[in-house]
Design a protein around this motif. Structure first.
Motif, short mmCIF file in Angstrom:
data_model
loop_
_atom_site.label_atom_id
_atom_site.label_comp_id
_atom_site.label_asym_id
_atom_site.label_seq_id
_atom_site.Cartn_x
_atom_site.Cartn_y
_atom_site.Cartn_z
N UNK A 59 3.88 78.26 40.71
CA UNK A 59 4.82 78.97 39.86
C UNK A 59 5.91 79.57 40.72
N UNK A 60 7.10 79.64 40.18
CA UNK A 60 8.21 80.24 40.91
C UNK A 60 9.48 79.42 40.78
N UNK A 61 10.48 79.83 41.55
CA UNK A 61 11.80 79.20 41.54
C UNK A 61 11.83 78.01 42.49
N UNK A 62 12.68 77.05 42.22
CA UNK A 62 12.95 75.96 43.15
C UNK A 62 11.92 74.85 43.19
N UNK A 63 11.03 74.79 42.21
CA UNK A 63 9.98 73.77 42.23
C UNK A 63 10.50 72.38 41.89
N UNK A 64 11.72 72.29 41.40
CA UNK A 64 12.31 71.00 41.05
C UNK A 64 12.51 70.07 42.23
N UNK A 65 12.47 70.60 43.45
CA UNK A 65 12.64 69.74 44.63
C UNK A 65 11.39 68.95 44.96
N UNK A 66 10.26 69.33 44.35
CA UNK A 66 8.99 68.68 44.67
C UNK A 66 8.83 67.39 43.88
N UNK A 67 8.57 66.32 44.60
CA UNK A 67 8.29 65.02 43.99
C UNK A 67 6.78 64.82 43.95
N UNK A 68 6.31 63.60 43.97
CA UNK A 68 4.89 63.32 43.78
C UNK A 68 4.00 63.74 44.95
N UNK A 69 4.38 63.38 46.18
CA UNK A 69 3.52 63.65 47.34
C UNK A 69 3.97 64.92 48.05
N UNK A 70 3.07 65.90 48.08
CA UNK A 70 3.42 67.18 48.68
C UNK A 70 2.30 67.63 49.61
N UNK A 71 2.57 68.70 50.33
CA UNK A 71 1.57 69.39 51.14
C UNK A 71 1.77 70.88 50.93
N UNK A 72 0.67 71.62 50.87
CA UNK A 72 0.72 73.07 50.69
C UNK A 72 0.11 73.76 51.89
N UNK A 73 0.71 74.88 52.28
CA UNK A 73 0.17 75.67 53.39
C UNK A 73 0.06 77.11 52.94
N UNK A 74 -1.16 77.63 52.99
CA UNK A 74 -1.39 79.03 52.70
C UNK A 74 -0.87 79.87 53.85
N UNK A 75 -0.47 81.10 53.57
CA UNK A 75 0.11 81.96 54.61
C UNK A 75 -0.77 82.07 55.85
N UNK B 260 -1.72 72.13 56.69
CA UNK B 260 -1.31 71.85 55.33
C UNK B 260 -2.43 71.12 54.59
N UNK B 261 -2.47 71.26 53.28
CA UNK B 261 -3.39 70.55 52.40
C UNK B 261 -2.56 69.56 51.59
N UNK B 262 -2.90 68.25 51.67
CA UNK B 262 -2.17 67.23 50.91
C UNK B 262 -2.48 67.36 49.42
N UNK B 263 -1.47 67.04 48.61
CA UNK B 263 -1.67 67.06 47.17
C UNK B 263 -0.70 66.13 46.46
N UNK B 264 -0.98 65.94 45.17
CA UNK B 264 -0.12 65.13 44.32
C UNK B 264 0.37 66.00 43.18
N UNK B 265 1.67 65.99 42.93
CA UNK B 265 2.20 66.68 41.76
C UNK B 265 1.82 65.83 40.56
N UNK B 266 1.09 66.44 39.64
CA UNK B 266 0.62 65.70 38.47
C UNK B 266 1.36 66.08 37.20
N UNK B 267 2.20 67.10 37.28
CA UNK B 267 2.98 67.50 36.11
C UNK B 267 4.04 68.51 36.46
N UNK B 268 5.23 68.32 35.89
CA UNK B 268 6.35 69.26 36.04
C UNK B 268 6.61 69.88 34.68
N UNK B 269 6.64 71.19 34.62
CA UNK B 269 7.04 71.92 33.42
C UNK B 269 8.20 72.82 33.81
N UNK B 270 8.80 73.48 32.83
CA UNK B 270 9.97 74.31 33.10
C UNK B 270 9.68 75.43 34.10
#
Length: 181
Positions: free
Chosen positions: A48-64, A69-79
């Motif tokens: 959740x948050x601003x600027x998520x529109x730059x994310x395509x299908x293949x992403x990686x997330x890093x906790x503070x 990084x943890x690999x992931x797949x974007x499975x859905x984009x909502x507003x």
């Protein structure tokens, strides 16, 4: 295709209070955005948050507090949010299959043999004798089933090797559904 619980409702104030700060990196464009994750589990999360529109299908997330990084797949984009399904790494020692599986992204439908239940899913890896499917409510699929693969003329007969809510492993019998249309 993530759980209906994640996609069917907006982010609550309580969830936002418990949100985890993360850095989301798009692996194709190498753009990143600082955001927050809610409903975080071993299987995925909702960003959740601003600027998520730059994310395509293949992403990686890093906790503070993490170094990796943890690999992931974007499975859905909502507003106002993005759903992510984590990709688990399988080491060769964990692999028990007699043939390699290849990463794919193919739309499919699973139906029971009586064709009363139908569940949409995505095939995410496949070999001649089996595949992994991801989607909502996969815990409801019957043990014996038909897999309707996008672009195939006929269904493929299958059996459940294992299943969870969002993912399942199927054994495929290509000859078993040859008489079906």
């Amino acid at each position: 295709m993530f759980t209906e619980q994640l996609t069917a409702r907006r982010t609550s104030a309580e969830e936002l209070e418990n949100a985890i700060p993360v850095l989301a990196l798009d692996l194709d464009s190498l753009k990143c955005v600082e955001t927050k994750a809610v409903n975080f589990s071993d299987w995925g999360c909702k960003l959740v948050g601003e600027g998520l529109g730059i994310l395509n299908k293949n992403i990686a997330l890093k906790l503070e507090e993490e170094d990796e990084f943890q690999r992931g797949k974007v499975t859905g984009h909502k507003a106002d949010y993005v759903t992510v399904l984590f990709q688990r790494e399988v080491t060769p020692s964990m692999e028990k299959r007699g043939e390699p599986r290849y990463p794919v992204t193919v739309a499919a439908r699973i139906r029971d043999l009586a064709r009363k239940i139908e569940i949409s899913c995505m095939i995410t890896d496949a070999s001649r004798s089996g595949c992994r499917v991801e989607g909502a409510d996969l815990s409801r699929i019957p043990d014996d089933l038909l897999v309707y693969v996008e672009g195939f003329e006929r269904p493929v007969r299958g059996q459940v090797a294992w299943k969870e809510d969002l993912t399942a492993g199927l054994r495929l019998n290509w000859e078993g559904a040859s008489a079906l249309k």
